[in-house]
Write a protein that holds these residues in place. Structure first.
Motif, PDB file in Angstrom:
ATOM      1  N   ALA A 140       0.824  -1.200   0.000  1.00  0.00           N
ATOM      2  CA  ALA A 140       0.000   0.000   0.000  1.00  0.00           C
ATOM      3  C   ALA A 140       0.867   1.263   0.000  1.00  0.00           C
ATOM      4  N   LYS A 141       0.504   2.224  -0.850  1.00  0.00           N
ATOM      5  CA  LYS A 141       1.219   3.500  -0.928  1.00  0.00           C
ATOM      6  C   LYS A 141       0.314   4.692  -0.625  1.00  0.00           C
ATOM      7  N   LYS A 142      -0.957   4.551  -0.983  1.00  0.00           N
ATOM      8  CA  LYS A 142      -1.941   5.609  -0.726  1.00  0.00           C
ATOM      9  C   LYS A 142      -3.086   4.992   0.082  1.00  0.00           C
ATOM     10  N   ILE A 143      -3.218   5.433   1.339  1.00  0.00           N
ATOM     11  CA  ILE A 143      -4.151   4.796   2.271  1.00  0.00           C
ATOM     12  C   ILE A 143      -5.204   5.794   2.745  1.00  0.00           C
ATOM     13  N   ALA A 144      -6.450   5.340   2.764  1.00  0.00           N
ATOM     14  CA  ALA A 144      -7.545   6.095   3.378  1.00  0.00           C
ATOM     15  C   ALA A 144      -7.956   5.372   4.656  1.00  0.00           C
ATOM     16  N   VAL A 145      -8.231   6.132   5.698  1.00  0.00           N
ATOM     17  CA  VAL A 145      -8.648   5.528   6.967  1.00  0.00           C
ATOM     18  C   VAL A 145     -10.001   6.083   7.373  1.00  0.00           C
ATOM     19  N   ILE A 146     -10.817   5.200   7.967  1.00  0.00           N
ATOM     20  CA  ILE A 146     -12.147   5.551   8.458  1.00  0.00           C
ATOM     21  C   ILE A 146     -12.291   4.935   9.845  1.00  0.00           C
ATOM     22  N   ASP A 147     -12.906   5.658  10.767  1.00  0.00           N
ATOM     23  CA  ASP A 147     -13.233   5.045  12.055  1.00  0.00           C
ATOM     24  C   ASP A 147     -14.659   5.385  12.442  1.00  0.00           C
ATOM     25  N   ASP A 148     -15.174   4.656  13.445  1.00  0.00           N
ATOM     26  CA  ASP A 148     -16.581   4.814  13.832  1.00  0.00           C
ATOM     27  C   ASP A 148     -16.769   5.702  15.060  1.00  0.00           C
ATOM     28  N   LYS A 158       7.017   2.617   6.761  1.00  0.00           N
ATOM     29  CA  LYS A 158       7.408   3.222   5.486  1.00  0.00           C
ATOM     30  C   LYS A 158       7.058   4.710   5.534  1.00  0.00           C
ATOM     31  N   PRO A 159       8.004   5.547   5.961  1.00  0.00           N
ATOM     32  CA  PRO A 159       7.717   6.979   6.147  1.00  0.00           C
ATOM     33  C   PRO A 159       7.124   7.668   4.930  1.00  0.00           C
ATOM     34  N   GLY A 160       7.347   7.163   3.734  1.00  0.00           N
ATOM     35  CA  GLY A 160       6.835   7.819   2.541  1.00  0.00           C
ATOM     36  C   GLY A 160       5.397   7.491   2.192  1.00  0.00           C
ATOM     37  N   VAL A 161       4.759   6.593   2.957  1.00  0.00           N
ATOM     38  CA  VAL A 161       3.384   6.223   2.648  1.00  0.00           C
ATOM     39  C   VAL A 161       2.471   7.439   2.834  1.00  0.00           C
ATOM     40  N   GLN A 162       1.468   7.567   1.985  1.00  0.00           N
ATOM     41  CA  GLN A 162       0.554   8.712   2.044  1.00  0.00           C
ATOM     42  C   GLN A 162      -0.779   8.302   2.694  1.00  0.00           C
ATOM     43  N   ILE A 163      -1.173   9.014   3.727  1.00  0.00           N
ATOM     44  CA  ILE A 163      -2.516   8.856   4.281  1.00  0.00           C
ATOM     45  C   ILE A 163      -3.368   9.913   3.570  1.00  0.00           C
ATOM     46  N   VAL A 164      -4.059   9.507   2.517  1.00  0.00           N
ATOM     47  CA  VAL A 164      -4.688  10.464   1.614  1.00  0.00           C
ATOM     48  C   VAL A 164      -6.052  10.943   2.106  1.00  0.00           C
ATOM     49  N   ILE A 188     -18.766  10.052   2.565  1.00  0.00           N
ATOM     50  CA  ILE A 188     -17.340   9.867   2.875  1.00  0.00           C
ATOM     51  C   ILE A 188     -16.657   9.012   1.816  1.00  0.00           C
ATOM     52  N   LEU A 189     -17.388   8.052   1.242  1.00  0.00           N
ATOM     53  CA  LEU A 189     -16.777   7.202   0.222  1.00  0.00           C
ATOM     54  C   LEU A 189     -16.565   7.962  -1.087  1.00  0.00           C
ATOM     55  N   THR A 190     -17.438   8.900  -1.396  1.00  0.00           N
ATOM     56  CA  THR A 190     -17.242   9.727  -2.584  1.00  0.00           C
ATOM     57  C   THR A 190     -15.982  10.575  -2.444  1.00  0.00           C
ATOM     58  N   THR A 191     -15.791  11.110  -1.234  1.00  0.00           N
ATOM     59  CA  THR A 191     -14.571  11.873  -0.951  1.00  0.00           C
ATOM     60  C   THR A 191     -13.337  10.989  -1.083  1.00  0.00           C
ATOM     61  N   ILE A 192     -13.416   9.792  -0.544  1.00  0.00           N
ATOM     62  CA  ILE A 192     -12.285   8.864  -0.589  1.00  0.00           C
ATOM     63  C   ILE A 192     -11.991   8.428  -2.027  1.00  0.00           C
ATOM     64  N   LYS A 193     -13.027   8.172  -2.815  1.00  0.00           N
ATOM     65  CA  LYS A 193     -12.831   7.720  -4.198  1.00  0.00           C
ATOM     66  C   LYS A 193     -12.010   8.733  -4.988  1.00  0.00           C
ATOM     67  N   ALA A 194     -12.241  10.011  -4.729  1.00  0.00           N
ATOM     68  CA  ALA A 194     -11.515  11.066  -5.453  1.00  0.00           C
ATOM     69  C   ALA A 194     -10.020  11.046  -5.144  1.00  0.00           C
ATOM     70  N   LYS A 195      -9.650  10.455  -3.990  1.00  0.00           N
ATOM     71  CA  LYS A 195      -8.235  10.392  -3.595  1.00  0.00           C
ATOM     72  C   LYS A 195      -7.533   9.152  -4.153  1.00  0.00           C
ATOM     73  N   ASN A 196      -8.315   8.240  -4.747  1.00  0.00           N
ATOM     74  CA  ASN A 196      -7.787   7.047  -5.412  1.00  0.00           C
ATOM     75  C   ASN A 196      -6.835   6.239  -4.518  1.00  0.00           C
ATOM     76  N   PRO A 197      -7.258   5.824  -3.334  1.00  0.00           N
ATOM     77  CA  PRO A 197      -6.382   5.029  -2.473  1.00  0.00           C
ATOM     78  C   PRO A 197      -6.239   3.605  -2.994  1.00  0.00           C
ATOM     79  N   ASP A 198      -5.135   2.959  -2.639  1.00  0.00           N
ATOM     80  CA  ASP A 198      -5.013   1.537  -2.980  1.00  0.00           C
ATOM     81  C   ASP A 198      -5.367   0.650  -1.790  1.00  0.00           C
ATOM     82  N   VAL A 239      -8.006   0.823   1.944  1.00  0.00           N
ATOM     83  CA  VAL A 239      -8.878   1.506   2.905  1.00  0.00           C
ATOM     84  C   VAL A 239      -8.854   0.722   4.208  1.00  0.00           C
ATOM     85  N   PHE A 240      -8.576   1.419   5.319  1.00  0.00           N
ATOM     86  CA  PHE A 240      -8.601   0.785   6.637  1.00  0.00           C
ATOM     87  C   PHE A 240      -9.817   1.288   7.399  1.00  0.00           C
TER      88      PHE A 240
END
Length: 380
Positions: free
Chosen positions: A164-172, A192-198, A213-223, A225-226
């Motif tokens: 993973a290089k581009k990560i989106a995170v969601i919590d409840d 991996k310090p270079g990983v992007q939390i997008v 929230i998923l529409t927002t995340i889709k625009a960031k094109n993560p590889d 989602v946590f």
């Protein structure tokens, strides 16, 4: 009733052999959400507690040469912190000798102060939020790894093993969800310090619509989602991700990692998408004990273990062993023995550090193959 006596240590079996006359009643409280979205997990836990109580009583138990009978007082906290403290006080007022629970960190943490003030030991089979054992309470224990290990390990795994290089995170927004998400981010960026939390988004533990929230995340094109939260939210979230065309890998902690996830996600949990971790796990040499427990559980309840029933079972047994060692069911007398316990249970060797965390806690990573939760590896 028939059961596998190998699951009860010889010391307990010998100490508990005796007459059933003039029995002392020993109350063990159990708390979990047997109503609400996580009721399938709460009932799974309660079933594990009942199995343990029945197995103990089948041995005609004795403590300090006197016959005893273990009784379960089961309460429902509905995953609600306010209800959790209410039932905790109810258990205290009922003079229980020990408590197993709660399932959720958000209920377990506030309840832990009530048990501490009353001097009643609390062993949680599922609470992972690090704060739980960092409050300085001598009565607080857990037999699973905490979020620092769970989330941190998943974060490192996401970047090192899944690439993973581009990560989106969601919590409840629960104590558990936020805690495991924060530790995941720490683990990923450290590995991996270079990983992007997008993207960093949040929902609630009762939400059903995640389109915004998923529409927002889709625009960031993560590889990848946590999600930090339970399967009752994480399953529908995954279903809506796929409906929106988000083709990222999906990860979560133990709250997500259940047999029910494929059903809750519309049978949309293929091997190539989901990786999750359970805050526990047995090494290969102990797998037979776990398999035997699962077979007994299925025969008794006509369903598979959902998640933490074996850890609940061991939590009850750990309390019983401490009472046996102390020759007393008095919480003040057996508490020091519980703190220093070394118990070989269904889930492995249980011993606690000075804070009440399990020593050398394991994690088990899972994926889903053909809609079935499947173990990939155990990490110490």
């Amino acid at each position: 009733m028939q059961f596998n006596t190998k699951l009860i240590p010889f010391a307990i079996a010998m100490a508990f052999a005796g007459s059933a006359s003039a029995q002392e009643i020993i109350k063990i409280g159990h708390v979990g959400p047997v109503s609400g979205p996580s009721s399938h997990l709460g009932k799974d836990n309660e079933n594990g507690a009942r199995m343990a109580i029945e197995d103990l009583n089948a041995k005609n138990p004795q403590i300090n040469g006197k016959p005893v009978k273990f009784v379960l007082q089961a309460e429902d906290d509905a995953s609600d912190p306010k209800q959790g403290t209410t039932v905790a006080q109810k258990l205290v007022d009922s003079h229980v000798n020990g408590v197993v629970g709660h399932l959720n960190s958000g209920t377990s943490i506030p309840a832990s102060k009530i048990y501490s003030d009353a001097g009643i030991p609390q062993v949680s089979p599922a609470t992972t939020q690090t704060k739980y054992t960092q409050q300085g309470f001598k009565t607080t224990f857990r037999i699973v790894a905490n979020d620092a290990k769970l989330g941190g390990t998943l974060g490192a795994y996401a970047v090192n093993k899944l690439g993973a290089k581009k990560i989106a995170v969601i919590d409840d927004r629960t104590a558990y969800g936020q805690g495991v998400k924060d530790e995941f981010v720490k683990g990923a960026t450290k590995a991996k310090p270079g990983v992007q939390i997008v993207a960093k988004e949040f929902t609630t533990d009762k939400a059903t619509d995640f389109n915004a929230i998923l529409t927002t995340i889709k625009a960031k094109n993560p590889d990848l989602v946590f999600f930090g939260g339970m399967d009752s939210v994480g399953g529908p979230l995954l279903r809506q991700m796929k409906a929106l065309g988000i083709n990222a890998k999906y990860m979560g902690g133990d709250g997500l990692c259940t047999d029910a996830l494929p059903r809750l996600s519309g049978d949309n949990a293929p091997e190539s998408v989901v990786t999750c971790a359970e805050a526990g796990g047995v090494s290969p040499e102990l797998q037979k004990n776990m398999d035997d427990f699962r077979a007994r559980y299925k025969k008794k309840y006509n369903q598979e273990v959902q998640l933490y029933a074996p850890y609940v079972y061991d939590s009850v047994m750990v309390i019983a062993q401490a009472m046996t060692d102390a020759k007393s069911s008095d919480p003040a007398k057996y508490l020091p023995y519980l703190a220093n316990i070394k118990y070989q249970g269904v889930t492995g060797l249980i011993a606690f550090d000075s804070k009440g965390d399990i020593k050398d806690g394991s994690l088990t990573l899972f994926t889903y193959r053909n809609g079935v939760k499947t173990k990939t590896e155990v990490i110490k």
